[in-house]
Design a protein around this motif. Structure first.
Motif, PDB file in Angstrom:
ATOM      1  N   GLU A   1      37.802  38.220  38.555  1.00 55.94           N
ATOM      2  CA  GLU A   1      36.777  38.684  37.629  1.00 55.94           C
ATOM      3  C   GLU A   1      37.005  37.995  36.282  1.00 55.94           C
ATOM      4  O   GLU A   1      38.044  38.169  35.658  1.00 55.94           O
ATOM      5  CB  GLU A   1      36.868  40.199  37.444  1.00 55.94           C
ATOM      6  CG  GLU A   1      35.904  40.735  36.408  1.00 55.94           C
ATOM      7  CD  GLU A   1      36.172  42.189  36.042  1.00 55.94           C
ATOM      8  OE1 GLU A   1      35.538  42.667  35.091  1.00 55.94           O
ATOM      9  OE2 GLU A   1      37.028  42.835  36.681  1.00 55.94           O
ATOM     10  N   TYR A   2      36.009  37.212  35.853  1.00 57.01           N
ATOM     11  CA  TYR A   2      36.129  36.535  34.565  1.00 57.01           C
ATOM     12  C   TYR A   2      35.818  37.526  33.452  1.00 57.01           C
ATOM     13  O   TYR A   2      34.770  38.175  33.463  1.00 57.01           O
ATOM     14  CB  TYR A   2      35.200  35.319  34.490  1.00 57.01           C
ATOM     15  CG  TYR A   2      35.775  34.156  35.276  1.00 57.01           C
ATOM     16  CD1 TYR A   2      36.631  33.252  34.668  1.00 57.01           C
ATOM     17  CD2 TYR A   2      35.487  33.991  36.628  1.00 57.01           C
ATOM     18  CE1 TYR A   2      37.188  32.203  35.379  1.00 57.01           C
ATOM     19  CE2 TYR A   2      36.043  32.961  37.346  1.00 57.01           C
ATOM     20  CZ  TYR A   2      36.891  32.063  36.722  1.00 57.01           C
ATOM     21  OH  TYR A   2      37.449  31.033  37.435  1.00 57.01           O
TER      22      TYR A   2
ATOM     23  N   ARG B   1      46.654  40.731  38.443  1.00 59.04           N
ATOM     24  CA  ARG B   1      47.183  39.516  37.828  1.00 59.04           C
ATOM     25  C   ARG B   1      46.188  39.052  36.773  1.00 59.04           C
ATOM     26  O   ARG B   1      44.981  38.984  37.030  1.00 59.04           O
ATOM     27  CB  ARG B   1      47.390  38.389  38.857  1.00 59.04           C
ATOM     28  CG  ARG B   1      48.422  38.705  39.928  1.00 59.04           C
ATOM     29  CD  ARG B   1      49.811  38.674  39.344  1.00 59.04           C
ATOM     30  NE  ARG B   1      50.821  38.817  40.370  1.00 59.04           N
ATOM     31  CZ  ARG B   1      51.822  39.676  40.295  1.00 59.04           C
ATOM     32  NH1 ARG B   1      51.938  40.484  39.259  1.00 59.04           N
ATOM     33  NH2 ARG B   1      52.717  39.734  41.256  1.00 59.04           N
ATOM     34  N   GLU B   2      46.683  38.742  35.571  1.00 55.03           N
ATOM     35  CA  GLU B   2      45.860  38.179  34.509  1.00 55.03           C
ATOM     36  C   GLU B   2      46.148  36.691  34.442  1.00 55.03           C
ATOM     37  O   GLU B   2      47.312  36.279  34.437  1.00 55.03           O
ATOM     38  CB  GLU B   2      46.166  38.860  33.175  1.00 55.03           C
ATOM     39  CG  GLU B   2      45.781  40.325  33.196  1.00 55.03           C
ATOM     40  CD  GLU B   2      46.215  41.077  31.948  1.00 55.03           C
ATOM     41  OE1 GLU B   2      46.999  40.526  31.145  1.00 55.03           O
ATOM     42  OE2 GLU B   2      45.774  42.221  31.772  1.00 55.03           O
ATOM     43  N   VAL B   3      45.093  35.882  34.404  1.00 52.95           N
ATOM     44  CA  VAL B   3      45.240  34.429  34.461  1.00 52.95           C
ATOM     45  C   VAL B   3      44.422  33.774  33.344  1.00 52.95           C
ATOM     46  O   VAL B   3      43.253  34.102  33.150  1.00 52.95           O
ATOM     47  CB  VAL B   3      44.758  33.870  35.830  1.00 52.95           C
ATOM     48  CG1 VAL B   3      44.897  32.357  35.879  1.00 52.95           C
ATOM     49  CG2 VAL B   3      45.525  34.523  36.975  1.00 52.95           C
ATOM     50  N   VAL B   4      45.061  32.866  32.637  1.00 56.50           N
ATOM     51  CA  VAL B   4      44.388  32.027  31.657  1.00 56.50           C
ATOM     52  C   VAL B   4      44.144  30.682  32.339  1.00 56.50           C
ATOM     53  O   VAL B   4      45.089  30.037  32.808  1.00 56.50           O
ATOM     54  CB  VAL B   4      45.244  31.827  30.390  1.00 56.50           C
ATOM     55  CG1 VAL B   4      44.577  30.841  29.442  1.00 56.50           C
ATOM     56  CG2 VAL B   4      45.491  33.158  29.692  1.00 56.50           C
TER      57      VAL B   4
ATOM     58  N   ASP C   1      42.548  39.158  38.204  1.00 52.82           N
ATOM     59  CA  ASP C   1      42.542  39.060  39.664  1.00 52.82           C
ATOM     60  C   ASP C   1      43.242  40.268  40.263  1.00 52.82           C
ATOM     61  O   ASP C   1      44.067  40.907  39.620  1.00 52.82           O
ATOM     62  CB  ASP C   1      43.310  37.818  40.141  1.00 52.82           C
ATOM     63  CG  ASP C   1      42.664  36.507  39.739  1.00 52.82           C
ATOM     64  OD1 ASP C   1      41.594  36.515  39.104  1.00 52.82           O
ATOM     65  OD2 ASP C   1      43.256  35.452  40.058  1.00 52.82           O
ATOM     66  N   THR C   2      42.921  40.526  41.514  1.00 57.42           N
ATOM     67  CA  THR C   2      43.772  41.392  42.333  1.00 57.42           C
ATOM     68  C   THR C   2      44.344  40.492  43.412  1.00 57.42           C
ATOM     69  O   THR C   2      43.658  39.601  43.934  1.00 57.42           O
ATOM     70  CB  THR C   2      43.007  42.576  42.960  1.00 57.42           C
ATOM     71  OG1 THR C   2      41.900  42.071  43.715  1.00 57.42           O
ATOM     72  CG2 THR C   2      42.509  43.547  41.906  1.00 57.42           C
TER      73      THR C   2
END
Length: 181
Positions: free
Chosen positions: A11-12, A36-39, A24-25
């Motif tokens: 999900e952005y 999870r958080e992603v840059v 993210d999951t």
């Protein structure tokens, strides 16, 4: 042992001109579901440009996020669809005014691999012809020159906190000692 996590959803939560952020999951190897958080970052390059006298070009510039002036190897962000070497050739002229020649791949670095996709690719080059700086409208950069020993000393004293510059200094020192540069 399998360590790979499987992405279940993305999900952005932010999309910008330099980076995107998403939540993210993911499913762990044991089946547990985690967030999870992603840059997302397109990546960039760092360039060590050495002149005939054994001095390297460095850039001194204001870094807004840290609120201070830093001394770093020239670097820049990859444009969409651009390979790292093309970025390096473009950025070295933009920031220092000099073309690079005889580019040598030094390696790559993941600045923050826990949550950021950025990869910084490192190159070494000999100084070529002067073409003039082509800075972005929001850049103010002073070019300075230092020997490798001077840069090592500044890193050891803690005067250079930039990870890419410290990594590149280490790689250049080791490759020169091995006769690879």
């Amino acid at each position: 042992m399998d360590m790979e996590e499987k992405t279940l959803t993305k999900e952005y939560v932010f999309e910008g001109k330099i980076l995107n952020m998403r939540k993210d999951t993911a499913q762990m190897p044991d089946g547990m579901v985690v967030d999870r958080e992603v840059v997302e970052h397109p990546g960039g390059v760092g360039i060590a440009l050495e002149d005939e006298e054994g001095r390297f070009c460095f850039v001194r510039q204001w870094r807004y996020a840290h609120g201070e002036v830093t001394l770093e190897f020239p670097a820049g962000k990859k444009e969409a669809g651009e390979d790292a070497l093309t970025t390096a050739k473009r950025e070295i002229v933009e920031e220092t005014g000099y073309e690079g020649k005889d580019f040598v791949y030094l390696g790559k670095m993941y600045p923050t691999p826990a949550y950021d996709t950025e990869v910084v690719t490192f190159y070494y080059a000999k100084q070529g012809n002067f073409k003039g700086q082509h800075l972005d409208a929001d850049e103010y950069i002073n070019v300075e020159r230092y020997t490798l020993d001077e840069m090592i000393e500044q890193c050891v004293k803690g005067e250079i906190p930039d990870a890419k510059t410290m990594s590149m200094v280490l790689l250049i020192k080791a490759k020169k000692e091995r006769g690879e540069l």
